[in-house]
Design an enzyme around this catalytic site. Structure first.
Site, PDB file in Angstrom:
ATOM      1  CG  HIS A   6      -3.565   4.548   9.977  1.00 21.51           C
ATOM      2  ND1 HIS A   6      -2.680   3.951  10.847  1.00 21.51           N
ATOM      3  CD2 HIS A   6      -2.959   4.492   8.757  1.00 21.51           C
ATOM      4  CE1 HIS A   6      -1.603   3.567  10.193  1.00 21.51           C
ATOM      5  NE2 HIS A   6      -1.754   3.883   8.918  1.00 21.51           N
ATOM      6  CD  GLN A  27      -3.287   4.555  14.183  1.00 20.18           C
ATOM      7  OE1 GLN A  27      -2.821   5.493  13.550  1.00 20.18           O
ATOM      8  NE2 GLN A  27      -3.389   3.356  13.650  1.00 20.18           N
ATOM      9  NE  ARG A  54       2.963   2.615  12.020  1.00 20.49           N
ATOM     10  CZ  ARG A  54       2.573   2.383  10.780  1.00 20.49           C
ATOM     11  NH1 ARG A  54       2.183   3.398  10.007  1.00 20.49           N
ATOM     12  NH2 ARG A  54       2.560   1.162  10.299  1.00 20.49           N
ATOM     13  CG  ASN A 112      -0.272  -0.162   2.526  1.00 20.26           C
ATOM     14  OD1 ASN A 112       0.962  -0.137   2.615  1.00 20.26           O
ATOM     15  ND2 ASN A 112      -1.046  -0.341   3.582  1.00 20.26           N
TER      16      ASN A 112
END
Length: 464
Positions: A398, A379, A350, A212
């Protein structure tokens, strides 16, 4: 009931080993011993094989039936799984820009373009695993004492998680799971796993490298343009029924001519630079691995030997470095104050690379004109996380690397990894983060030893 083997040299080849069921087979490997375990479903065999120490140059495992795979995925849509999707198909892509092929499992049991990263999507793994005699447990209950993921981990052989909705696999959790052999990241970025703990407990860590990266690079470009042009504010004005153009453009600029830099120019960072070049901007980068002269010339790049040098001249700073102890809170008050006043930060790497309170203070004071982040720590972020309410932000939950296109690639990649693992075949070197008790593959290139999971327990504060 229990068999313990110590091997100092040579090769151990265990085929159709019959041991009373149930029992443990414990192996201590030293020196250059190589291991191959072939398990026949027709024999009564050890259900748990504990590799206590591996110092082997090569270790191949062919595991038998009855393995347990724990898969932690994000929740289904609130309205249920879609009956129909916005598009009927996906573009066909065979290779990444560097020539690396896309994931290539022997087969898939899902339709590319559908939701795979949520609980009901199951990464398309259930038929494959259950047909082979394995057990698949899928849950989104991953945080807080007594959560389902923690309960299921204790006898799991493999755990699968995603960076977007990470199951924080700390050293303490590893110590509750004596059977755990591998942690797979369905995506890229494995900092939610205590990598030092994985090395110490001989748990392999792998991810679907590059699956990705280009999705994230597209997201970065979207965020840069949205912040510089102040799109979010203009969209809000329209939704509220307004038309005051002065309100809509008082913070809106052209990106043309700006200085755009990236902290790290790996697969994501370099793709972002290539995508931004047609906007006629000046491109900069910092990376511990300097790019070739040819690439620098192709993109007319300016190299900086420190982050401080880069941020001092850039109008837009992109963060694409991995999170590890040396990058944690890299962007604190001191670093932000070295930036040009009114600069923008995009962070799809991050969340913990940035000091969350320092970012909020800089937006309040005007030192930063905008912060667009796709990543948080922890998260899910607590409902009162300061980044939800700070001014001039472009936060997303995210999602950069989990588009429907990306899901098809990382689901296929997870299956490829599992096929290799079950067959005792090598997993692609770029997928490796930790193997045989040390950093390996992409892990050796990108990470440092240690952990960045401290504080992850705060994820339990999020309320759905």
């Amino acid at each position: 009931d229990r068999l313990s083997l110590n091997v100092w040299t040579g090769t151990l080849d265990v085929t159709d080993l019959a041991v009373a069921d149930p029992s443990d087979l414990s192996l201590n490997l030293f020196s250059a011993a190589a291991l191959r375990i072939s398990v026949s479903s027709g024999a009564l065999l050890a259900k748990r094989i504990l590799i206590k120490e591996v110092r082997a140059q090569e270790a191949r495992y062919i595991w038998g039936e009855d393995m347990k795979i724990l898969c932690v995925l994000y929740d289904d849509p609130k309205t249920g799984m879609p009956d129909k999707y916005a598009r009927d198909d996906l573009p066909t892509i065979e290779k990444y820009p560097d020539g690396m092929t896309l994931p290539s499992p022997k087969a898939i049991d899902f339709t590319p373009g559908e939701l795979l990263g949520c609980v009901s999507g199951e990464l398309g793994l259930r038929k494959f695993l259950e047909d082979a005699g394995h057990t698949l447990v899928v849950t989104s209950d991953k945080d807080g004492e007594g959560c389902e993921a923690d309960r299921e981990l204790v006898d799991a052989d493999i755990v699968i998680s995603q960076p977007f909705f990470p199951y924080y696999l700390t050293k303490e959790k590893m110590e509750t799971a004596p059977n755990l052999k591998m942690a797979i990241t369905a995506g890229i970025g494995s900092d939610h796993v205590d990598l030092q703990g994985a090395m110490d407990h001989n748990i392999d860590v792998v991810e679907v490298t590059y699956c990705n990266s280009r999705s994230v690079a597209e997201h970065i470009v979207m965020m840069i343009l949205s912040m510089v042009r102040d799109y979010h504010n203009q969209h809000r004005i329209v939704n509220e029924g307004g038309w005051n153009i002065a309100d809509a453009v008082q913070r809106s600029y052209d990106v043309e001519g700006m200085h755009v830099g990236t902290v790290a120019a790996g697969r994501i960072g370099i793709d972002m630079l290539r995508k931004m070049k047609p906007f006629d901007v000046h491109l900069h980068y910092f990376d511990i691995h300097k790019l070739s002269d040819e690439v620098e010339a192709e993109l007319n790049l300016t190299y900086h030997d420190s982050v401080e040098s880069l941020v001092a001249v850039c109008d837009v700073v992109n963060i694409s470095c991995p999170l590890h102890p040396k990058t944690e809170h890299l962007f604190n008050d001191d670093m932000i104050n070295k930036m040009k006043r009114g600069a923008y930060i995009v962070n799809t790497a991050r969340g913990k690379i940035c000091d969350k309170d320092a970012i909020a203070r800089a937006l309040e004071s005007g030192q930063l004109s905008g912060y667009a982040g796709d990543v948080w720590f922890p998260q899910p972020a607590p409902n009162d996380h300061v980044w939800r309410t700070m001014p001039n932000h472009g936060m997303t939950p995210h999602t950069s690397g989990t588009s429907l296109s990306a899901q098809a690639r990382y689901a296929a990649g997870v299956r490829e990894i599992l096929e290799c693992f079950f067959a005792g075949e090598p997993i692609r070197d770029p997928y490796l983060i930790v193997q045989n008790g040390d950093l390996a593959g992409m892990g050796a290139h990108s990470y440092t030893k240690g952990t960045a999971t401290d504080g992850s327990e705060e994820a339990a504060e999020y309320k759905k």
